[in-house]
Structures are given as structure tokens and as C-alpha cells.
Design an enzyme around this catalytic site. Structure first.
Site, short mmCIF file in Angstrom:
data_model
loop_
_atom_site.label_atom_id
_atom_site.label_comp_id
_atom_site.label_asym_id
_atom_site.label_seq_id
_atom_site.Cartn_x
_atom_site.Cartn_y
_atom_site.Cartn_z
N ILE A 180 0.82 -1.21 0.00
CA ILE A 180 0.00 0.00 0.00
C ILE A 180 0.87 1.27 0.00
O ILE A 180 0.48 2.30 -0.53
CB ILE A 180 -1.02 -0.02 1.17
N VAL A 194 1.75 3.46 2.20
CA VAL A 194 1.57 4.56 3.15
C VAL A 194 1.71 3.96 4.56
O VAL A 194 1.90 2.77 4.70
CB VAL A 194 0.19 5.23 3.01
N LYS A 227 8.92 11.92 16.18
CA LYS A 227 7.55 12.43 16.31
C LYS A 227 7.24 12.62 17.79
O LYS A 227 7.24 11.66 18.57
CB LYS A 227 6.58 11.41 15.69
C1 LIG Z 1 -4.29 6.47 3.63
C2 LIG Z 1 -3.63 5.65 4.68
C3 LIG Z 1 -2.71 6.25 5.53
C4 LIG Z 1 -2.12 5.50 6.55
N1 LIG Z 1 -1.26 6.10 7.44
C5 LIG Z 1 -0.81 5.40 8.50
C6 LIG Z 1 0.04 5.99 9.47
O1 LIG Z 1 0.44 7.15 9.37
N2 LIG Z 1 0.43 5.23 10.52
C7 LIG Z 1 0.06 3.93 10.65
O2 LIG Z 1 0.38 3.31 11.66
N3 LIG Z 1 -0.68 3.34 9.71
C8 LIG Z 1 -1.12 4.02 8.65
N4 LIG Z 1 -1.87 3.40 7.70
C9 LIG Z 1 -2.03 1.96 7.75
C10 LIG Z 1 -0.77 1.28 7.20
O3 LIG Z 1 -0.51 1.75 5.89
C11 LIG Z 1 -0.95 -0.22 7.18
O4 LIG Z 1 -1.38 -0.66 8.44
C12 LIG Z 1 0.36 -0.90 6.89
O5 LIG Z 1 0.95 -0.39 5.73
C13 LIG Z 1 0.16 -2.39 6.74
O6 LIG Z 1 -0.38 -2.73 5.51
P1 LIG Z 1 -0.45 -4.25 5.16
O7 LIG Z 1 0.90 -4.83 5.26
O8 LIG Z 1 -1.52 -4.85 5.97
O9 LIG Z 1 -0.94 -4.26 3.64
P2 LIG Z 1 -0.18 -3.95 2.26
O10 LIG Z 1 0.91 -2.97 2.39
O11 LIG Z 1 -1.26 -3.68 1.28
O12 LIG Z 1 0.51 -5.34 1.89
C14 LIG Z 1 -0.21 -6.42 1.36
C15 LIG Z 1 0.74 -7.48 0.88
O13 LIG Z 1 -0.01 -8.61 0.47
C16 LIG Z 1 0.47 -9.04 -0.79
N5 LIG Z 1 -0.61 -9.68 -1.51
C17 LIG Z 1 -1.90 -9.30 -1.60
N6 LIG Z 1 -2.59 -10.14 -2.40
C18 LIG Z 1 -1.73 -11.07 -2.81
C19 LIG Z 1 -1.83 -12.20 -3.67
N7 LIG Z 1 -2.96 -12.53 -4.28
N8 LIG Z 1 -0.72 -12.92 -3.89
C20 LIG Z 1 0.46 -12.61 -3.29
N9 LIG Z 1 0.60 -11.56 -2.47
C21 LIG Z 1 -0.47 -10.79 -2.25
C22 LIG Z 1 0.95 -7.76 -1.47
O14 LIG Z 1 1.87 -8.06 -2.48
C23 LIG Z 1 1.60 -7.06 -0.29
O15 LIG Z 1 2.92 -7.55 -0.13
C24 LIG Z 1 -2.43 4.13 6.67
C25 LIG Z 1 -3.30 3.52 5.77
C26 LIG Z 1 -3.91 4.27 4.79
C27 LIG Z 1 -4.86 3.60 3.84
#
Ligand SMILES: Cc1cc2nc3c(=O)[nH]c(=O)nc-3n(C[C@H](O)[C@H](O)[C@H](O)COP(=O)(O)OP(=O)(O)OC[C@H]3O[C@@H](n4cnc5c(N)ncnc54)[C@H](O)[C@@H]3O)c2cc1C
Length: 496
Positions: A45, A47, A78
Site C-alpha cells: 500500500i 503509506v 515524532k
Molecule cells: C491512507 C492511509 C494512511 C495510513 N497512514 C498510517 C500511518 O500514518 N500510521 C500507521 O500506523 N498506519 C497508517 N496506515 C495503515 C498502514 O498503511 C498499514 O497498516 C500498513 O501499511 C500495513 O499494511 P499491510 O501490510 O496490511 O498491507 P499492504 O501494504 O497492502 O501489503 C499487502 C501485501 O499482500 C500481498 N498480496 C496481496 N494479495 C496477494 C496475492 N494474491 N498474492 C500474493 N501476495 C499478495 C501484497 O503483495 C503485499 O505484499 C495508513 C493507511 C492508509 C490507507
């Protein structure tokens, strides 16, 4: 049936995936095999760059060197979030990680300040908070202090991409196997419905005993494969889209996040060593994407470094974050507004809880139940704290009027009214936001208590003024020795 968990598969290599890999390998690495599957085609994502102080516990648990961490992730310090225009346009306040005054049994500092303010004292509660004094003077140092009055709680802003890569290197060194590939199918055991394997586009299968779903907003295992329900909180948290764009760094790196209210949402600004992270969180009912783009770009104050990216989202939580042999961590477990930077913290607490309740010898319903109760409570407390910011406002715009007039959870109404009537704030078990946080946001959003604790009347007027003056002076004492934030970053990183 042999229930022993020998192999854990982590789905996803975003912040959640690599934090999970790092923590699991560090703590349980000698007992389990860990494989992480991620798809370069899907990516992360990108961010999530502001944190809260408990992140330091992750660094400590992983044994990370703070200088290296700051250097590798281009982090800044921060101390607070500054909220601009959240109560009324043109005015702002800070939510710092500090605490005003000196803590005292039964009757906290705010009661003395409330009494003085009612009698005409013109200081603000923030004048007694070292985090605020340093944030507004753009200073920071790691103070070694004996007296807790000078303790300065801090967190980091970091580059999310660099943080993921940093933890990836760490995890791979600890033996985590990374597999790149797009997961196209998920195999379930026909008898108990547990996940048994992931089927990749290449045709390869990745088998495991236990799966951690870090696949992001889509919730590939927890929601798509297992059909776990999602509780939508959009009626309380009306923003459903974000637009993010990096921009050139400012000359000075501020030691706080900025959150700037706009008529249809709010904008974040996160200062890093090499750039700013920016974004607009908005309600699609109040801003079209084109309007959002023009608001965001017109308010950047430094050159954008890329095209803005739109991120649609839904606020709420996955109901059973542990379902069968899958635990959802990160965005797959739910999402709350990034307003108080709590998502990375929720990743941290989910992993900690998973390690605490790790089902070495098989999944027991009681463990699952306990895990799910705790994660639910944690999400709900954060949700209420975030709603608080939206609900207590005095703005005229339609978006803000709606959030002011909406009905909020009963527990939140009680907390606000208790404070309004008595100046008292109770700390709830499982609420990561303690009294100083609630105090600052409620005052900042315009609630001035009608009363204060009777102990604040134990001083006469002169003694009260003296107490406040001395407290302010005490807080100011170390300021001369504290360098500018940029100077600190340079000295600290260079010293490594
Ligand atoms: C607008 C916004 C601002 C944010 N700001 C903050 C902040 O300031 N502070 C904070 O603590 N949090 C913040 N967050 C939340 C933070 O971005 C997420 O909690 C953090 O990045 C974790 O994301 P994730 O790893 O769950 O998902 P993602 O980063 O989306 O990772 C998903 C992973 O799954 C894999 N994947 C998905 N589908 C498949 C598939 N079919 N096959 C193989 N691999 C797959 C992708 O390749 C990727 O590696 C924010 C979120 C948003 C939306």
C-alpha cells in the site's frame, strides 16, 4: 490428529507481513519454520509512515540499534500531532505524547490548571508539557533524566517502503524464507475448513499449518477464503478514500505530524529526512477525486515528487480476526482512520498477542476466543478516540456538521460528559490512549470542564499561581540544552 504447528505461512510482504516475520522469527524462530509469500505485481500500500511510542517496544524486542533504524528508514522524531482547524477553522492544538505538569495521586495536574483558568490564568495546558515545548521550538534530544517530569515520550515518522525492506533483511537473516508469487487460489481442508495451502500462479503450492493473513485491505484468506464477516464503522467514520503523494522535504524537519482539516476531510503531512509524506483523507460524498486532488496539491507547500495515488478504504474491523487456522494482521484485520497513527500499532499488538497465545500444540477454541475478545476491545477503544476528534467540532461545513450531530457510541458520550462536568478522565483497560491524550483532544476540540477535583482547592490563590509558575519553569529547564531536531538527527545518525 497431530495438531502441532510446525510451519507458519505469512501472506503478504507489506509492513504487516515483514513486522510479523521479524517478530515471529525473533521469538519463535527456533520452534517453527516461517515462509512469507508476496507478489511484486500487487505491491504494497506504500503509506503508513507515522507511529506512536510503543513502536519502541518492537525495536527493543527485535534488538534493533536505534541509530541504524533511524538511518535506514530515513526516520524523523515524532513528539506530537498538530491538529489545525479541527475545532474551528484557523485555530489549532497539539496532541502530544507527553503529559502536562507533574503526575499526582488522586488529582491530576489538569484540575489545578482548570481552577486557575477559571480564575483568569491565561496559560494553556500545553505550556506545562515538555513535548509541546520541544515540538513548537523544533527541538529534540534523548534526555537521560532521573525525574519523570522531564521524560519525553516519542515515536517516529519513517519511510514505509524502507521500513519494510529493513525488516525483510532482518527476517531473512533470521531464516525466514521469502517466496515471490501471485496467490491465485487457497486450498481448504474439506473436513474442518482450515487453510492447507496457497496455490500460486506458477502452479506451485505453499503448504502450512498456520497462516497469518497480511494481504492488506483485500483480506485474501480471512475474508475471501474463509468468508469472515466485516463490521462496518462508516456511519461514525465517514471518510472512505485517501489520496497520497510524496513531496520535497522542507528546509526544517518538524518533530511532529500535521493534520489539517478541510471542508470534506483532512490532510496529513509527515516530515521525513528526505521528503514529506502527504495525503488527503476524505469522504467521497463531499469531495470528488478531482476536488480532492486539487485541495491536496494546492496545500502541499513543496514540489510533489510523484503523481497522487488514490486509496479507497472502508473503516471497520474483521469480526473474528483469528478464524480457524488464520490470524489477520494489518489491513486485513480492519482499518481505522490514519488520524492517530494507530494501524502499525495494531499490527504490533496483534503479533504480540499471537505470540502470547501461540497454539504450539493445536488451536484451542478458548485461545481463539481470548484473542478475538482482546482485538475487538482494542479496535473499539481506538475507534472511539478517533470519533471524538470528528464529533467535537464547531465548524459549519456539511461534512463536519454531520459528524458533530451524529450519535456516537454510548461509552464515548459518557466519557465526554464526565469530563465536561467534572474534569475527570478515566483510563480504561485496553485503551492505548491514556488520560493526557483524552485531555488534550477534548480541550483542543473545545470542551472546558465546568468543575475540577476538590483537592485543587487545597491551595489558596497565590499558592496556586506559584504552583503553576514553578511547574512551567521546571518543564522549561532542560530546553537550553536540547538541540534542534535536524541537528539531533544529524549528530545521532553520524555517530553511528
Ligand atoms: C491512507 C492511509 C494512511 C495510513 N497512514 C498510517 C500511518 O500514518 N500510521 C500507521 O500506523 N498506519 C497508517 N496506515 C495503515 C498502514 O498503511 C498499514 O497498516 C500498513 O501499511 C500495513 O499494511 P499491510 O501490510 O496490511 O498491507 P499492504 O501494504 O497492502 O501489503 C499487502 C501485501 O499482500 C500481498 N498480496 C496481496 N494479495 C496477494 C496475492 N494474491 N498474492 C500474493 N501476495 C499478495 C501484497 O503483495 C503485499 O505484499 C495508513 C493507511 C492508509 C490507507
Amino acid at each position: 490428529m497431530n495438531d502441532r504447528i510446525r510451519k507458519v505461512v505469512i501472506v503478504g510482504g507489506g509492513t504487516a507481513g515483514w513486522m510479523t516475520a521479524a517478530m515471529l522469527s525473533r521469538i519463535l524462530g527456533s520452534q517453527i519454520d516461517i515462509e512469507l509469500v508476496e507478489s511484486d505485481d500487487i505491491g504494497v500500500i506504500g503509506v503508513g509512515e507515522a507511529t506512536i511510542p510503543p513502536i519502541q517496544k518492537v525495536n527493543a524486542a527485535l534488538g534493533l540499534d536505534e541509530r541504524e533504524f533511524i538511518r535506514e528508514t530515513k526516520a524523523s522524531i515524532k513528539l506530537a500531532i498538530k491538529f489545525d482547524g479541527w475545532c474551528v477553522p484557523g485555530e489549532g492544538y497539539f496532541h502530544t505524547f507527553g503529559a502536562p505538569g507533574r503526575s499526582q495521586a488522586f488529582c491530576h495536574f489538569q484540575h489545578f490548571w482548570i481552577r486557575a483558568a477559571k480564575a483568569g490564568n491565561e496559560t494553556t495546558i500545553w505550556d506545562y508539557d515538555l513535548n509541546y515545548l520541544c515540538a513548537t521550538a523544533n527541538k529534540f534530544a534523548k534526555l537521560q533524566v532521573e525525574d519523570p517530569v522531564w521524560e519525553m515520550q516519542y515515536a517516529y515518522h519513517f519511510d514505509a517502503g524502507l521500513y519494510g525492506q529493513y525488516l525483510r533483511r532482518y527476517s531473512e537473516r533470521k531464516g525466514v524464507r521469502r517466496t515471490e508469487g501471485l496467490i491465485e487460489d487457497v486450498r481448504l481442508d474439506p473436513e474442518d475448513g482450515q487453510v492447507t495451502a496457497l496455490v500460486l500462479k506458477s502452479g506451485d503450492e505453499v503448504k502450512g499449518d498456520f497462516f497469518v493473513d497480511c494481504s492488506g485491505i483485500r483480506g485474501l484468506l480471512i475474508r475471501q477464503a474463509l468468508g469472515t464477516d466485516f463490521e462496518d464503522w462508516g456511519h461514525w467514520l465517514p471518510c472512505d478514500r485517501a489520496m497520497a503523494v510524496p513531496s520535497e522535504r522542507f528546509e526544517t524537519t518538524l518533530p511532529y505530524t500535521r493534520s489539517i482539516a478541510h471542508p470534506g476531510g483532512w490532510q496529513w503531512r509527515i516530515p521525513l529526512q528526505h521528503r514529506n509524506g502527504n495525503g488527503l483523507v476524505y469522504s467521497s460524498e463531499h469531495y470528488s477525486d478531482d476536488e480532492a486532488r486539487s485541495v491536496l496539491l494546492s496545500k502541499l507547500e513543496s514540489e510533489p515528487l510523484a503523481d497522487p495515488v488514490i486509496i479507497p478504504f472502508r473503516t471497520g474491523r474483521t469480526l473474528r480476526q483469528w478464524n480457524r487456522n488464520v490470524v489477520a494482521v494489518g489491513l486485513s484485520s480492519g482499518f481505522l482512520e490514519p488520524l492517530e497513527s494507530t494501524s502499525i500499532h495494531l499490527i504490533q499488538t496483534a503479533i504480540t498477542r499471537l505470540i502470547t497465545y501461540f497454539p504450539h500444540n493445536g488451536i484451542r477454541p478458548k485461545l481463539v476466543d481470548q484473542y478475538n475478545r482482546e482485538s475487538r476491545a482494542e479496535f473499539e477503544y481506538i475507534r472511539d478516540f478517533i470519533i471524538l476528534h470528528y464529533h467535537l467540532n464547531e465548524r459549519d461545513d456539511g461534512f463536519w456538521k454531520r459528524t458533530r450531530e451524529m450519535e456516537v457510541p454510548e461509552r464515548l458520550t459518557h466519557k465526554i460528559e464526565l469530563f465536561r462536568e467534572t474534569g475527570t478522565i478515566t483510563n480504561e483497560h485496553m485503551d492505548i490512549f491514556l488520560e493526557p491524550s483524552w485531555l488534550q483532544v477534548m480541550l483542543g476540540q473545545g470542551v472546558m470542564p465546568r468543575d475540577y477535583h476538590p483537592l485543587a482547592d487545597s491551595l489558596n490563590d497565590q499558592q496556586l499561581e506559584e504552583k503553576l509558575r514553578m511547574t512551567q519553569q521546571t518543564k522549561m529547564q532542560p530546553m537550553d540544552r536540547i538541540p534542534a531536531h535536524d541537528e539531533f538527527l544529524e549528530m545521532f545518525c553520524k555517530a553511528s
